[in-house]
Write a protein that holds these residues in place. Structure first.
Motif, PDB file in Angstrom:
ATOM      1  N   PHE A 199      13.502 -46.362  -4.883  1.00 26.86           N
ATOM      2  CA  PHE A 199      12.561 -45.705  -3.963  1.00 26.86           C
ATOM      3  C   PHE A 199      12.958 -44.276  -3.688  1.00 26.86           C
ATOM      4  O   PHE A 199      12.136 -43.377  -3.647  1.00 26.86           O
ATOM      5  CB  PHE A 199      12.502 -46.507  -2.643  1.00 26.86           C
ATOM      6  N   ARG A 200      14.312 -44.086  -3.480  1.00 28.46           N
ATOM      7  CA  ARG A 200      14.707 -42.782  -2.918  1.00 28.46           C
ATOM      8  C   ARG A 200      15.586 -41.958  -3.830  1.00 28.46           C
ATOM      9  O   ARG A 200      15.871 -40.831  -3.538  1.00 28.46           O
ATOM     10  CB  ARG A 200      15.399 -43.025  -1.560  1.00 28.46           C
ATOM     11  N   TYR A 235       0.263 -51.554  -6.181  1.00 24.77           N
ATOM     12  CA  TYR A 235       1.009 -52.789  -6.447  1.00 24.77           C
ATOM     13  C   TYR A 235       0.694 -53.350  -7.830  1.00 24.77           C
ATOM     14  O   TYR A 235       1.556 -53.941  -8.490  1.00 24.77           O
ATOM     15  CB  TYR A 235       0.773 -53.803  -5.317  1.00 24.77           C
ATOM     16  N   ARG A 270       2.971 -51.477 -10.060  1.00 22.58           N
ATOM     17  CA  ARG A 270       4.369 -51.949  -9.964  1.00 22.58           C
ATOM     18  C   ARG A 270       4.529 -53.321 -10.617  1.00 22.58           C
ATOM     19  O   ARG A 270       5.492 -53.576 -11.331  1.00 22.58           O
ATOM     20  CB  ARG A 270       4.812 -51.981  -8.496  1.00 22.58           C
ATOM     21  N   VAL A 283       6.653 -56.891   3.178  1.00 23.25           N
ATOM     22  CA  VAL A 283       6.745 -56.309   4.521  1.00 23.25           C
ATOM     23  C   VAL A 283       6.547 -54.806   4.387  1.00 23.25           C
ATOM     24  O   VAL A 283       7.335 -54.140   3.689  1.00 23.25           O
ATOM     25  CB  VAL A 283       8.129 -56.579   5.155  1.00 23.25           C
ATOM     26  N   GLY A 334       6.643 -50.379   9.409  1.00 19.19           N
ATOM     27  CA  GLY A 334       5.930 -50.544  10.690  1.00 19.19           C
ATOM     28  C   GLY A 334       5.573 -51.988  10.935  1.00 19.19           C
ATOM     29  O   GLY A 334       5.028 -52.336  11.966  1.00 19.19           O
ATOM     30  N   THR A 347      21.857 -50.313  -2.459  1.00 16.06           N
ATOM     31  CA  THR A 347      20.924 -49.982  -1.385  1.00 16.06           C
ATOM     32  C   THR A 347      21.370 -48.689  -0.703  1.00 16.06           C
ATOM     33  O   THR A 347      22.549 -48.461  -0.476  1.00 16.06           O
ATOM     34  CB  THR A 347      20.789 -51.114  -0.345  1.00 16.06           C
ATOM     35  N   SER A 348      20.369 -47.863  -0.354  1.00 19.73           N
ATOM     36  CA  SER A 348      20.665 -46.598   0.327  1.00 19.73           C
ATOM     37  C   SER A 348      20.973 -46.858   1.799  1.00 19.73           C
ATOM     38  O   SER A 348      21.357 -45.958   2.530  1.00 19.73           O
ATOM     39  CB  SER A 348      19.459 -45.657   0.210  1.00 19.73           C
ATOM     40  N   GLN A 397      15.684 -50.001   8.247  1.00 20.31           N
ATOM     41  CA  GLN A 397      15.987 -50.935   9.341  1.00 20.31           C
ATOM     42  C   GLN A 397      15.032 -52.124   9.229  1.00 20.31           C
ATOM     43  O   GLN A 397      13.935 -51.971   8.684  1.00 20.31           O
ATOM     44  CB  GLN A 397      15.730 -50.236  10.688  1.00 20.31           C
TER      45      GLN A 397
END
Ligand code: BV8
Ligand code: ZN
Length: 258
Positions: free
Chosen positions: A42-43, A74, A77, A167, A170, A196-197, A201
């Motif tokens: 993702f990042r 999606y 992906r 999920v 938000g 994982t970065s 949360q």
């Protein structure tokens, strides 16, 4: 700072950890463990959020505003992931689970590659891209289609729009899964934090909970993360290479200590 270890030609430098030291073992994985399988993270560079805004694609508001756009994201992906196979990192975790009885794999990934690799005790804490659910009645269905042209399916029970069973930002996580994750972190002897970065949360609090409860933390990631300072050990490199080497080492130490 934790001891940082790279793979040496003969394998990683002795971590001195034996099998007995590991149980109960909790493994937390993120997008990085699937990077070597060809699934974009993702990042990192080339990550999904470099070219798309999460707010436009992975939130309930985005879906409400433009369900077709989010559905297309999606589809893209699913189509990409369907061409990817587990790498040695996924496969090593599946082997570890055979040997280590008290083992839980918590993954933020929705790609399903841990299942394909043979892992069993998996908590897909952010859901699964291979499931869809009704926006109204909650009906859940397996969805294995990879046809990029498919449009948003309708619920076969109530006729309303279906959505990816993941999920979004938000959205609350499934409370039962979250409780199970918190409980397993609090009783872990060792937690492996792989790929994982540690930015999202509340999953990024799991290593802190484990640490608080006295667990040994081992991070496998080519780059440091905000959690690196609390790690007991860092294997800085790609998990598809580092994890098999580390696992061989642990088995060797265990054999020598028997
Ligand atoms: C929640 C599923 C309560 C979908 C995902 C402001 C407004 C609104 C919310 C928030 C806010 N500020 C904070 C929040 C909370 C928010 C959050 O944490 N945001 C972050 C970005 C700041 N969290 C939430 O919204 C969560 N819900 O808190 O509910 C609430 C409710 C309302 C308002 C507030 C709170 C829900 C979060 C779940 C979001 N869904 N995915 C989908 O996948 O389509 S998150 C998404 O990020 C993926 O699940 C992904 O797994 C996850 C975490 O990312 P990583 O897995 O870590 O991946 P990343 O690319 O970041 O890092 C890859 C790493 O791998 C790097 O470190 C790299 O170095 C490493 N790597 C690369 N190659 C390799 C490697 N490692 C090993 N080997 C390699 N070869
Ligand atoms: Zn329905």
């Amino acid at each position: 700072m934790p001891q940082s270890t790279r793979i040496s030609p003969s394998g990683i430098s002795p971590s001195g950890i034996s099998l007995a030291d590991l149980e109960p073992l909790v493994v937390l994985t993120g997008a990085g463990i699937s990077a070597e399988s060809g699934v974009p993270t993702f990042r990192g560079e080339g990550g999904i959020w470099q070219s798309h805004r999460a707010e436009d694609l992975a939130t309930p508001f985005a879906f409400e505003r433009n369900p077709e756009l989010v559905w297309e994201f999606y589809n893209w992906r699913r189509n990409l992931i369907a061409q990817c196979s587990p790498n040695p990192g996924h496969l090593t975790l599946a082997q570890m689970e055979i040997v280590i009885k008290d083992f839980l794999l918590i993954t933020q990934n929705v790609d399903g590659l841990h299942h394909v690799a043979g892992s069993i005790n998996i908590l897909e804490i952010h859901g699964s891209i291979w499931q869809i659910k009704c926006t109204i009645c909650g009906e859940i269905r397996i969805y294995r289609q990879t046809d990029e042209a498919s449009t948003v399916p309708m619920c076969q029970v109530c006729g309303e729009l279906m959505r990816p069973d993941v999920v979004w930002f938000g959205e609350m996580l499934d409370q039962e899964k979250l409780n199970q994750a918190f409980e397993s972190a609090a009783r872990a002897n060792t937690m492996l934090v792989i790929g994982t970065s540690a930015l999202v949360q509340p999953v990024n609090t799991l290593p802190l909970i484990a640490k608080e409860a006295g667990a040994r933390l081992i991070e496998i990631n080519p780059s440091p993360t905000p959690l690196s300072p609390i790690m007991d050990m860092r294997l800085s490199g790609p998990s598809g290479e580092m994890l098999p080497g580390w696992w061989d080492e642990v088995k060797k130490v265990s054999l020598n200590s028997n």
